[in-house]
Write an enzyme that holds these catalytic residues in place. Structure first.
Site, PDB file in Angstrom:
ATOM      1  CB  SER A   1      -0.911  -0.243   1.020  1.00  2.96           C
ATOM      2  OG  SER A   1      -1.882  -1.195   1.097  1.00  2.96           O
TER       3      SER A   1
HETATM    4  N1  SAM Z   1      -0.648  -4.806   4.187  1.00  2.00           N
HETATM    5  C1  SAM Z   1      -0.065  -5.062   2.941  1.00  2.00           C
HETATM    6  C2  SAM Z   1       1.398  -4.555   3.037  1.00  2.00           C
HETATM    7  O1  SAM Z   1       1.857  -3.847   3.866  1.00  2.00           O
HETATM    8  O2  SAM Z   1       2.357  -4.884   2.163  1.00  2.00           O
HETATM    9  C3  SAM Z   1      -0.637  -4.834   1.695  1.00  2.00           C
HETATM   10  C4  SAM Z   1      -1.618  -5.817   1.495  1.00  2.00           C
HETATM   11  S1  SAM Z   1      -2.180  -5.727  -0.250  1.00  2.00           S
HETATM   12  C5  SAM Z   1      -2.892  -4.182  -0.512  1.00  2.00           C
HETATM   13  C6  SAM Z   1      -3.707  -6.749   0.110  1.00  2.00           C
HETATM   14  C7  SAM Z   1      -3.250  -8.230   0.767  1.00  2.00           C
HETATM   15  O3  SAM Z   1      -4.384  -8.834   1.130  1.00  2.00           O
HETATM   16  C8  SAM Z   1      -2.631  -8.929  -0.501  1.00  2.00           C
HETATM   17  O4  SAM Z   1      -1.580  -9.341  -0.103  1.00  2.00           O
HETATM   18  C9  SAM Z   1      -4.025 -10.053  -0.524  1.00  2.00           C
HETATM   19  O5  SAM Z   1      -3.192 -11.249  -1.066  1.00  2.00           O
HETATM   20  C10 SAM Z   1      -4.417 -10.060   0.842  1.00  2.00           C
HETATM   21  N2  SAM Z   1      -5.638 -10.742   0.830  1.00  2.00           N
HETATM   22  C11 SAM Z   1      -6.612 -10.600   0.190  1.00  2.00           C
HETATM   23  N3  SAM Z   1      -7.761 -11.306   0.524  1.00  2.00           N
HETATM   24  C12 SAM Z   1      -7.309 -12.001   1.907  1.00  2.00           C
HETATM   25  C13 SAM Z   1      -7.819 -12.802   2.824  1.00  2.00           C
HETATM   26  N4  SAM Z   1      -9.375 -13.521   2.439  1.00  2.00           N
HETATM   27  N5  SAM Z   1      -7.058 -13.315   3.794  1.00  2.00           N
HETATM   28  C14 SAM Z   1      -5.941 -12.993   3.773  1.00  2.00           C
HETATM   29  N6  SAM Z   1      -5.462 -12.086   2.881  1.00  2.00           N
HETATM   30  C15 SAM Z   1      -6.121 -11.592   1.861  1.00  2.00           C
END
Ligand code: SAM
Length: 224
Positions: free
Chosen positions: A67
């Protein structure tokens, strides 16, 4: 710039980023201090090294993103973090947001649906800790839309992917008085930031904040 060194150049760029975050309305000193300590360039693929301190999201593989720093700081500030808060993060991604939470003095539990991203994040955190930081994160692989009941309840929960609605399982895993910060929207790529306060076992308060664009939260209680 060398990716696995934290040079004066990187430190200078981080201070400029912190100034930008202040100008954009981030005032929580715990959060600003965490951003100023954390080498974001460790969390990005090498080719983005020279852009690591721009206020931008970048790809991290598996079609996912780290992000934008403003988004990380904004969500962290809405959580009203206190030392020793027990925080659940849904969407470990690169590990950057979870590391910010850890540097704020909280106990972090973080769950990611892509095993590869979770492994990469663990390896990045090892490299960052070798610089002398002490990031502690309990990491899990699975569907975070169901929360992580076996380690709950949590004072704070942060969701870092866009949800179609607020998963009830997450509200259930909050302590009374606990906060959940989650981007929610009826379209897959457009959300409003929402903060839920758990008033008691049956009542919640809902506050709606700025618009954001996150990758979708996929899973049983998310997008299918
Ligand atoms: N917090 C992260 C960082 O600091 O890099 C950014 C995250 S990215 C915007 C969103 C993340 O949510 C992705 O890695 C995606 O794979 C994960 N994601 C989506 N659905 C999910 C779920 N049901 N459970 C766990 N992770 C999930």
């Amino acid at each position: 710039m060398n990716t696995y060194q934290d040079t004066y150049k990187h430190k200078g760029l981080r201070l400029q980023l912190v100034e930008l975050l202040k100008q954009k309305g981030i005032v929580d000193q715990l959060v600003l201090d965490a951003v100023s300590k954390l080498p974001r360039h460790f969390f990005l693929p090498h080719e983005f090294d020279s852009h690591a301190y721009e206020d931008k999201a970048f790809p991290i593989g598996e079609d996912q993103t780290i992000s934008q720093p403003y988004t990380v700081a904004y969500q962290s500030q809405l959580l009203q973090l206190k030392q020793n808060d027990k925080v659940l993060e849904i969407g470990t991604g690169s590990g950057y947001q979870g590391s910010v939470l850890s540097l704020c003095g909280t106990q972090v539990y973080s769950i990611e649906r892509h095993a590869k991203l979770s492994e990469n994040a663990a390896s990045t955190i090892k490299k960052v800790n070798a610089l002398g930081l002490n990031i502690q994160m309990n990491m899990f692989v699975g569907d975070g839309t169901k929360g992580l009941a076996e380690h709950g309840p949590y004072n704070k929960i942060i969701v870092t992917a866009g949800a179609p609605s607020v998963p009830k399982a997450l509200v259930k895993q909050l302590t009374i008085g606990g906060l959940l910060v989650i981007p929610v929207g009826g379209e897959k790529d457009m959300q409003r930031m929402v903060r839920i306060t758990k008033i008691d076992a049956t009542n919640i308060k809902t506050e709606v904040f700025e618009q954001f664009s996150f990758v979708p939260l996929l899973g049983e209680n998310g997008w299918k």
